[in-house]
Write a protein that holds these residues in place. Sequence first.
Motif, PDB file in Angstrom:
ATOM      1  N   ASP A  45      11.577   3.281  -1.276  1.00 33.49           N
ATOM      2  CA  ASP A  45      11.227   2.931  -2.897  1.00 33.49           C
ATOM      3  C   ASP A  45      11.030   4.538  -3.381  1.00 33.49           C
ATOM      4  O   ASP A  45      10.445   4.789  -4.355  1.00 33.49           O
ATOM      5  N   CYS A  70      17.245   7.652  -6.423  1.00 38.64           N
ATOM      6  CA  CYS A  70      15.847   6.636  -6.219  1.00 38.64           C
ATOM      7  C   CYS A  70      16.603   5.689  -5.278  1.00 38.64           C
ATOM      8  O   CYS A  70      17.728   5.364  -5.341  1.00 38.64           O
ATOM      9  N   GLN A  71      15.676   5.171  -4.583  1.00 39.06           N
ATOM     10  CA  GLN A  71      15.914   4.006  -3.813  1.00 39.06           C
ATOM     11  C   GLN A  71      17.039   4.129  -2.846  1.00 39.06           C
ATOM     12  O   GLN A  71      18.124   3.520  -2.846  1.00 39.06           O
ATOM     13  N   VAL A 133       9.261   2.559  -7.807  1.00 36.13           N
ATOM     14  CA  VAL A 133       9.639   3.806  -7.104  1.00 36.13           C
ATOM     15  C   VAL A 133       8.188   4.580  -6.936  1.00 36.13           C
ATOM     16  O   VAL A 133       7.361   4.542  -7.886  1.00 36.13           O
TER      17      VAL A 133
END
Length: 142
Positions: A45, A70-71, A133
Motif C-alpha cells: 500500500d 503506488c501499490q 496508500v
Amino acid sequence: AVVSTGCFEFSRNATSLTGPSSAADFSVTALAGTYRSITSIPSPDSCTNFAWTVSEKTANSAKGSFSASCQSHTLQVAGIAQGTQTGNTIAFQVNATATSAGISCAIAISGTAVIEAGQVRVPYTGTSCFGNVSGTEILKRD
C-alpha cells in the motif's frame, strides 16, 4: 512528496545526493530544485518514485506537478501537489489521478513533511477508488 511543494523529483535509486546542512537552511523560498527519494521499503500500500516540480511559490508555500508509483507500481499517479511551511514542517496535499490497467480515478495524498539536517522526511497517507496508500519517503536535494 511532499513536500511535496516545490520542484521535486523523487527516485528510489538516487546515489550521490546532498541536502540542506540544517533545517534552518531549508525554506519554501529555496524549494525549487530536484529532490530524490533515498530510502524506500515498498509495501503493497505504499508509493515510491515521488516527483514534484515546483512552478509556483510564495514566502511560505509552493505548488507544482507531482507524480508517483503506488501499490507495487500497479498504480501511476499524476497531479498537483501544494504545501505550506511552518517552522521545520510542510503540510502538503496532492490532488491527482491514479491510473491502473486503463482505469482512472481521483487520488488524494496528504501529510506533514519534516525538514531535517540534510534531508526531508515525507510521511503520507492517501485514498483512491483503488484503495488506500501510506508510507514515508526520505528525500534529498541534488
